[in-house]
Design an enzyme around this catalytic site. Structure first.
Site, PDB file in Angstrom:
ATOM      1  CB  CYS A   4      -0.839   0.027   1.253  1.00 27.36           C
ATOM      2  SG  CYS A   4      -1.707  -1.504   1.545  1.00 27.36           S
ATOM      3  NE  ARG A  29       4.349   2.106  -1.670  1.00 29.89           N
ATOM      4  CZ  ARG A  29       5.450   1.781  -1.018  1.00 29.89           C
ATOM      5  NH1 ARG A  29       6.607   2.219  -1.442  1.00 29.89           N
ATOM      6  NH2 ARG A  29       5.411   1.023   0.051  1.00 29.89           N
ATOM      7  CD1 TRP A  99      -1.816  -4.179  -4.806  1.00 34.19           C
ATOM      8  CD2 TRP A  99      -1.788  -5.870  -3.351  1.00 34.19           C
ATOM      9  NE1 TRP A  99      -1.579  -5.325  -5.501  1.00 34.19           N
ATOM     10  CE2 TRP A  99      -1.551  -6.381  -4.644  1.00 34.19           C
ATOM     11  CE3 TRP A  99      -1.813  -6.753  -2.285  1.00 34.19           C
ATOM     12  CZ2 TRP A  99      -1.347  -7.725  -4.888  1.00 34.19           C
ATOM     13  CZ3 TRP A  99      -1.611  -8.090  -2.519  1.00 34.19           C
ATOM     14  CH2 TRP A  99      -1.379  -8.571  -3.819  1.00 34.19           C
ATOM     15  CG  ASN A 125       2.488  -0.153   3.776  1.00 35.88           C
ATOM     16  OD1 ASN A 125       2.104  -1.235   3.347  1.00 35.88           O
ATOM     17  ND2 ASN A 125       3.668   0.352   3.461  1.00 35.88           N
ATOM     18  N   GLY A 126       0.819  -2.573   5.552  1.00 37.10           N
ATOM     19  CA  GLY A 126       1.387  -3.775   6.157  1.00 37.10           C
ATOM     20  C   GLY A 126       0.296  -4.695   6.661  1.00 37.10           C
ATOM     21  CD  GLU A 505      13.802  -9.450 -15.473  1.00 37.97           C
ATOM     22  OE1 GLU A 505      13.502 -10.298 -14.630  1.00 37.97           O
ATOM     23  OE2 GLU A 505      13.365  -8.285 -15.435  1.00 37.97           O
ATOM     24  CE  LYS A 509      10.110  -6.796 -15.972  1.00 37.75           C
ATOM     25  NZ  LYS A 509      11.048  -7.200 -14.990  1.00 37.75           N
ATOM     26  CD  GLU A 512       6.973  -8.230 -13.443  1.00 36.84           C
ATOM     27  OE1 GLU A 512       7.830  -7.810 -14.243  1.00 36.84           O
ATOM     28  OE2 GLU A 512       7.007  -7.982 -12.236  1.00 36.84           O
ATOM     29  CG  HIS A 528      14.387 -33.509 -20.263  1.00 38.72           C
ATOM     30  ND1 HIS A 528      14.672 -34.844 -20.406  1.00 38.72           N
ATOM     31  CD2 HIS A 528      15.517 -32.842 -20.624  1.00 38.72           C
ATOM     32  CE1 HIS A 528      15.933 -34.991 -20.802  1.00 38.72           C
ATOM     33  NE2 HIS A 528      16.461 -33.779 -20.945  1.00 38.72           N
ATOM     34  CE  LYS A 627       9.907  -0.327  -8.843  1.00 38.31           C
ATOM     35  NZ  LYS A 627      10.344  -1.076 -10.025  1.00 38.31           N
TER      36      LYS A 627
HETATM   37  C1  AGP Z   1       9.971  -7.029 -11.127  1.00 42.10           C
HETATM   38  O1  AGP Z   1       9.511  -6.619 -12.358  1.00 42.10           O
HETATM   39  C2  AGP Z   1       8.937  -7.406 -10.176  1.00 42.10           C
HETATM   40  N1  AGP Z   1       7.908  -6.471 -10.059  1.00 42.10           N
HETATM   41  C3  AGP Z   1       9.346  -8.137  -8.920  1.00 42.10           C
HETATM   42  O2  AGP Z   1       9.617  -9.450  -9.315  1.00 42.10           O
HETATM   43  C4  AGP Z   1      10.545  -7.605  -8.106  1.00 42.10           C
HETATM   44  O3  AGP Z   1      11.728  -7.771  -8.809  1.00 42.10           O
HETATM   45  C5  AGP Z   1      10.595  -8.346  -6.756  1.00 42.10           C
HETATM   46  O4  AGP Z   1       9.432  -8.095  -6.039  1.00 42.10           O
HETATM   47  C6  AGP Z   1      11.819  -7.985  -5.931  1.00 42.10           C
HETATM   48  O5  AGP Z   1      11.817  -6.651  -5.562  1.00 42.10           O
HETATM   49  P1  AGP Z   1      13.073  -5.967  -4.893  1.00 42.10           P
HETATM   50  O6  AGP Z   1      14.169  -5.942  -5.903  1.00 42.10           O
HETATM   51  O7  AGP Z   1      12.604  -4.602  -4.528  1.00 42.10           O
HETATM   52  O8  AGP Z   1      13.463  -6.790  -3.701  1.00 42.10           O
END
Ligand code: AGP
Length: 632
Positions: A4, A29, A99, A125-126, A505, A509, A512, A528, A627
């Protein structure tokens, strides 16, 4: 998992406006509802809305229209000020992007929450882990919660204990709340102050002239001030327009220690790009240049602690812990440390590492990678490592973050603030920093000839410029390809050795931000299992950057072609054989295969980006993602 954004403001600007703009800067975020509460005269007003901030703006607008009508009515009734003039200058409020974790995405569950008597207002938040127990306790006192959230339980508890002194109430009540959280509170009876506390979740104070800010991220208030202070866990922050005071566990008041945030306000704007993500992809050259440039001095600094010659010489093993994209950077780092420095390296996702009872000792260096420096699993993995006597080095992009306080040594990537939820420039900066560390370890352990170290260091220095050139050449053709394939239902990514972190990666991307299912495999594993997924409708993206295994990868590509699937490839310049098997090839400049990770990822980021845009998706704030993931 939840993320959040919270913000509080006290000062002289129109608080609802400042809060609204701050929430907009916290949008990256991730959130699914939002709300504000602020003083208007003597009264606290609140608006909440499900969905994006545009809905909250509309709710705010409607509320304002209603309150001006009410004021006009009071004027007609002979009370020209509506009773509000004496306090018009009070500007104080709190805001939140939620969130959802506890309770559905509804207006009622959105923050701010207020206690049953309407005295204490909070944003949180949390997660409060013992919220059910506290809820039952409140019920026994006859207090029923209006929402399903753990945050309201906190508001009710504070309301129940409220003595007329909010700071004292928070100090005396917070021991009841178990979990990792940050909260900002205000009280109807104390319209000149905000009280905040953090317990393992991010919270930063922004110190202004006659005004103060507090938020989950500096980004929320950066256009107003760059003077920041971070309260310690458990310290109570009391913010008044002209003063900020921190109260320690003994109740002793002291001023905050203020530092200047290095991030330029203009750098968090989009600079003419249509999205933050596109801007950040274009900033990758600069991020690598700045990171490589600053790395040596930082590594020399760390040589006084975790990277001392003695420690490096005694190193038995390195364990890299991280999540998501940072984990993929760790996979590239492993290959560099093993190839160049001949140190055995394990890479683990932090959420597994923290529960797997790892074998650690003082000669194991744990390298935590986290752009935000606040990822709960990574922080827990770091704590575990230290508890077992292993030194911890963190690579992060966030000065002042929790990870920097919990580590034995810190190396900062120089990517600048990243607003897009999907990590791009922080990834390349992490990989560049890991390579610089690997070169240092290789040098100290004399595992690479000095000419080779020199050549690699020079290549790394020139990589930023090559990334810039690469983006300029491949953006358009990659965009065309992405638009052509925007209707595909599934993509398979394959790579070997240094091509594997790139494939992983690239696949992350795409899923996501475009929500298209993807899978990524070491190419040798294809037969496999994943080969069963291939059909003429399956585009397969192959990363061909390792000369040693090129014939093997070509054989894998031939297997894909035999299933009539479409092959797209990212290959190092000169690997012309790839043309024979691939329908489309994007070439990247040839250098050391490890360094090519930083180049080969670029077309895959652009591909994900353009495909998501072709599907008209909001790439900066993809659904369900956050984020910074500050809870487990
Ligand atoms: C990356 O595109 C993601 N949103 C996510 O996997 C991110 O890399 C992960 O949450 C780790 O975050 P950090 O690097 O802030 O620890």
């Amino acid at each position: 998992m939840a993320m959040c954004g919270i913000i509080g403001y006290v000062g002289w600007r129109r608080s609802a406006q400042v809060l609204m703009e701050g929430l907009e800067r916290l949008e990256y975020r991730g959130y699914d509802s939002a709300g504000l509460a602020w003083f208007e005269g003597d009264r606290v007003q609140r608006v909440r809305a499900v969905g994006n901030l545009a809905s909250l703006r509309t709710a705010l607008h409607d509320k304002r229209r209603l309150s001006s009508a009410a004021l006009a009515e009071r004027r007609l009734a002979g009370n020209p000020t509506g009773g509000a003039t004496a306090t018009l200058e009070r500007q104080l409020g709190i805001g939140h992007t939620r969130w959802a974790t506890h309770g559905a995405v509804t207006e009622r569950n959105a923050h701010p929450h207020v206690d049953a008597r309407g005295r204490v207002w909070i944003v949180l938040n949390g997660i409060i882990e013992n919220h059910l127990e506290l809820r039952a306790r409140l019920a026994r006192r006859g207090i029923a919660c209006d929402s399903e959230t753990d945050a309201e339980v906190v508001a009710q508890m504070l309301g129940l204990m409220y003595t007329g002194d909010l700071a004292q109430t928070v100090a005396e009540t917070m021991h009841l709340f178990q979990g990792q959280y940050a909260l900002v509170a205000m009280a109807s009876e104390e319209p000149d102050l905000l009280v905040a506390v953090r317990q393992g979740a991010p919270l930063t104070i922004g110190i202004g002239q006659g005004e103060q800010f507090i938020a989950s991220s500096i980004a929320a208030f950066l256009p107003h001030t760059r003077e920041v202070a971070v309260p310690q866990d458990g310290e109570i922050a009391v913010l008044r327009a002209d003063e900020v005071v921190l109260l320690d566990a003994a109740g002793e008041a002291h001023p905050p220690s203020v530092t200047s945030a290095g991030w330029d306000p203009e750098r968090i704007e989009k600079d003419g790009y249509e999205t933050f993500m596109l801007k950040e992809i274009h900033e990758q050259g600069a991020a690598v240049r700045a990171t490589v440039q600053s790395a040596m001095a930082q590594i020399q600094d760390a040589a006084r602690t975790v990277l001392s010659t003695q420690r490096i010489a005694a190193l038995e093993r390195v364990i890299v812990v991280a999540c998501g994209t940072s984990y993929h950077a760790g996979l590239a780092g492993k290959l560099a440390l093993e190839r160049w420095a001949r140190v055995p390296v394990e890479v683990d996702v932090a959420s597994e590492f923290r529960y797997r009872d790892p074998i650690l000792n003082q000669n194991t260096l744990v390298v935590a990678i986290t752009q935000s420096g606040e990822t709960a699993d990574t922080l827990a993995a770091m704590r575990l490592a230290r508890a077992h006597g292993a030194p911890v080095l963190v690579i992060t992009n966030a000065p002042g973050s929790q990870a920097t306080r919990d580590a034995d040594g810190v190396l900062f990537t120089q990517a600048g603030i990243e607003m897009g939820v999907a990590a791009t420039k922080t990834f390349v900066a992490q990989v560049a920093m890991l390579y610089m560390v690997a070169l240092q370890v290789a040098t100290v352990r004399r595992r690479l000839p000095s000419e080779m170290v020199g050549w690699l260091a020079e290549e790394l220095q020139s990589l930023g410029d090559r990334i810039d050139e690469l983006i300029a050449t491949v953006d358009e053709p990659v965009a065309t390809l992405a638009r052509d394939l925007a209707g595909s239902q599934f993509f398979l990514y394959l790579g070997r050795l240094t091509g594997l972190p790139v494939a992983l990666e690239g696949a992350l991307k795409l899923k996501e931000i475009s929500y298209v299912p993807t899978d990524a495999y070491a190419a040798g594993e294809m037969k496999h299992g994943p080969i069963a997924l291939l059909s003429p409708q399956t585009p397969v993206i192959c990363v061909a950057t390792e000369v040693n295994v090129l014939p093997k990868l070509l054989a894998n590509m031939a297997e894909v072609k035999a299933r009539h699937a479409q092959v797209l490839a990212v290959a190092a310049e000169g690997f012309t054989e790839v043309n024979e098997y691939a329908d489309h090839v994007v070439y990247v400049p040839r250098t050391d295969p490890l360094l090519e990770v930083l180049l080969a990822i670029v077309p895959l980021q652009l591909f994900a980006y353009h495909l998501a845009r072709a599907r008209s998706l909001s790439v900066d704030q993809p659904r369900n993602l956050a984020k910074t993931v500050t809870v487990e």
